[in-house]
Scaffold this active site. Structure first.
Site, PDB file in Angstrom:
ATOM      1  N   HIS A 127      18.163 -22.797 -36.870  1.00  0.00           N
ATOM      2  CA  HIS A 127      17.405 -21.867 -36.039  1.00  0.00           C
ATOM      3  C   HIS A 127      16.240 -21.245 -36.804  1.00  0.00           C
ATOM      4  O   HIS A 127      15.344 -20.661 -36.193  1.00  0.00           O
ATOM      5  CB  HIS A 127      18.322 -20.780 -35.453  1.00  0.00           C
ATOM      6  CG  HIS A 127      18.762 -19.721 -36.410  1.00  0.00           C
ATOM      7  ND1 HIS A 127      20.000 -19.721 -37.024  1.00  0.00           N
ATOM      8  CD2 HIS A 127      18.136 -18.599 -36.867  1.00  0.00           C
ATOM      9  CE1 HIS A 127      20.112 -18.655 -37.785  1.00  0.00           C
ATOM     10  NE2 HIS A 127      18.993 -17.953 -37.720  1.00  0.00           N
ATOM     11  N   ASP A 133      24.001 -25.656 -36.855  1.00  0.00           N
ATOM     12  CA  ASP A 133      22.960 -24.709 -37.262  1.00  0.00           C
ATOM     13  C   ASP A 133      22.583 -24.886 -38.737  1.00  0.00           C
ATOM     14  O   ASP A 133      22.398 -23.918 -39.462  1.00  0.00           O
ATOM     15  CB  ASP A 133      23.386 -23.264 -37.001  1.00  0.00           C
ATOM     16  CG  ASP A 133      22.222 -22.279 -37.105  1.00  0.00           C
ATOM     17  OD1 ASP A 133      21.065 -22.717 -36.922  1.00  0.00           O
ATOM     18  OD2 ASP A 133      22.459 -21.096 -37.392  1.00  0.00           O
ATOM     19  N   SER A 192      19.204 -15.329 -42.813  1.00  0.00           N
ATOM     20  CA  SER A 192      19.656 -16.599 -42.253  1.00  0.00           C
ATOM     21  C   SER A 192      19.244 -17.766 -43.138  1.00  0.00           C
ATOM     22  O   SER A 192      18.086 -17.892 -43.526  1.00  0.00           O
ATOM     23  CB  SER A 192      19.071 -16.801 -40.857  1.00  0.00           C
ATOM     24  OG  SER A 192      19.646 -15.902 -39.943  1.00  0.00           O
TER      25      SER A 192
END
Length: 516
Positions: free
Chosen positions: A153, A183, A256
């Site tokens: 993402h 992901d 992230s």
């Protein structure tokens, strides 16, 4: 003092001297005692003492320090900048968001046309505009030749990728591959420079172990936080392959794709998501386990994509109600809700209602565990699957396939004016497919009693019941008959096979006790 001399000798008598001496001795002793007592009392009463306070010190074991760990791993962690092109929507360009759903006959439509809105002359003449957006995340080197792991993402939709090292050096990178289901993504820096890198751990961390998260929260770069592993095997609703580590190290937006290290400097997880009502850290973060990331990244590095084994079934857990409705002694295994057409499962003879117990001799309890095990095999691999059917344990050999592209979900419209029949024990109003205007087999749920047992199990209008207790149904009467049969057999619940759009699942609804 008088000296006396004995007439018969020259000896001097000291008797008087002794007496006098004793008297003086008592006097001196008394004087000295007074002096000593005075010496003892005087400093306390007459001379002020100077206070010399010491700072507070606690003799306790030293708290753990991560200085050495951070110095070793920080050069391997990078910031990831992603530049992506934002395509301008011709119809919505120039219109504020709150006016984008405005009807065509709204008076403000004229205003937007005159000032270059949709259909306006200025809009037609204006050349197409290109607009770019930039996002940031974290990543880390896993090899000295420049491979960088991050989240899918983070790189999604990106056209240009820049790696910023801990020393501030900016390096161009290319996307090797990404995998939306896990992901994870892999970038590659083309450089003759040799980079410091880290490795994934071989051992899953235990709950309570220390973890250190390094990343780029809010674009600050090089931020270090510490915590412990709070839980393992978390399902956060991101997908059927969910198997996250939960950690309480402070992780925020921008972290992230960054690593979570153990005290050995090994990567135990890739930070991926947080729970945050406010958008900031609340002590609940989720990381993709190293054991999962290691295989995915290996596939991306080799093929640029991830290939997973595929069985071709819709599955769900075996709940207590479902086990009771089928007469099972426990809730082990995974229930097959539907076997999709032209799939490995169909070819192997699987049927809806089968309960998969083992894959190649290993027990699999629940959809996530089964999906993870099957996905771990390569396509075209043959596996032996043990399953329960109608009270018997059977085994089938299945040649796994490749997961097809995801299809868009579609649902048929239902008529609200259909004639209905009430099944009191379930709290449902039902109609035939023809009455409900649905071109499908089964009985359509047209209304659900909010206080009934069906509502408690999540059944909603529009669902189509295709089987009750393993028997196909076409009318509300068929449903009522099978419910009554289940009650007569002493079942505490009745099992419905239900279709919702393109999804099929089993729902076990508790039966109300009949009159004695």
């Amino acid at each position: 003092m008088k000296l006396t001399k004995n007439a018969s000798s020259n000896v001097v008598s000291l008797s008087a001297a002794k007496t006098t001496s004793k008297r003086r001795s008592r006097l001196l002793n008394g004087t000295m005692a007074l002096a000593i007592a005075g010496a003892m009392v005087a400093p306390l009463t007459l001379v002020p003492a100077t206070a010399q306070a010491e700072p507070v010190r606690v003799n306790a074991p030293a708290m753990p320090s991560f200085v050495g760990l951070v110095e070793a791993v920080q050069p391997t962690v990078v910031s990831v900048r992603v530049r992506s092109e934002v395509k301008e929507n011709d119809r919505l360009a120039g219109i504020p968001p709150m006016f984008r759903d405005m009807p065509d006959d709204h008076p403000l439509q004229k205003f937007f046309r005159e000032f270059g809105g949709p259909g306006g002359e200025q809009k037609k003449k204006a050349p197409p505009r290109k607009r770019f957006d930039q996002s940031q995340g974290s990543g880390f080197f896993i090899s000295d030749d420049g491979y960088v792991v991050t989240n899918e993402h983070v790189v999604e939709g990106g056209t240009e990728f820049t790696i910023v090292t801990s020393e501030g050096e900016e390096l161009e990178a290319s996307l090797v591959g990404s995998d939306k289901r896990s992901d994870l993504a892999l970038l590659k820096v083309e450089s003759e420079e040799k980079f410091e890198y880290v490795a994934f751990t071989d051992d899953a961390p235990l709950v309570g172990e220390w973890v250190v998260a390094v990343g780029n929260p809010f674009g600050l770069g090089g931020t270090v936080t510490a915590g412990i592993v709070s839980a393992r095997g978390r399902d956060i609703g991101a997908g059927i392959y969910d198997d996250f580590l939960q950690i309480d190290a402070s992780v925020n937006r921008g972290n992230s794709g960054g690593p979570a290290f153990n005290v050995k400097g090994e990567v135990v997880g890739v930070n991926s998501a947080i729970v945050s009502p406010s958008g900031g850290n609340v002590g609940i973060a989720f990381a993709i386990p190293a054991q999962t990331a290691k295989k995915i990244i290996s596939d991306l590095k080799e093929d640029g994509a991830v290939t997973r084994g595929w069985l071709g079934v819709q599955i769900q857990p075996v709940t207590k109600d479902i086990a009771e409705s089928l007469g099972l002694e426990n809730e082990n295994g995974t229930l097959v809700a539907e076997v999709q057409g032209d799939t490995p499962a169909k070819a192997a003879g699987f049927q809806a209602g089968d309960i998969i117990l083992k894959v190649d001799g290993e027990e699999v309890n629940g959809p996530r565990e089964l999906a993870k095990v099957i996905a771990g095999y390569s396509p075209n691999t043959e596996v032996k699957i043990e399953y329960w059917r109608n009270g018997e344990i059977e085994t089938a050999t299945v040649k796994l396939g490749t997961i097809p592209e995801e299809k868009k979900q579609a649902s048929a419209s239902k008529s609200k004016d259909a004639n209905t029949a009430l099944v009191d024990s379930l709290g449902l109003e039902l109609a035939t497919a023809e009455q409900a205007g649905v071109d499908e087999e089964g009985v359509v749920v047209t209304k659900v009693d909010p206080d009934g047992p069906a509502a408690d199990k999540g059944l909603a209008p529009g669902a189509i019941i295709t089987e009750v207790a393993g028997v196909k149904v076409e009318t509300p009467t068929d449903v009522a008959e099978q419910v009554e049969t289940a009650r007569e057999q002493g079942r505490k619940a009745v099992l419905l096979r239900v279709t919702r759009g393109e999804n099929t699942l089993f729902v076990a609804i508790p039966l109300e006790k009949g009159e004695e």
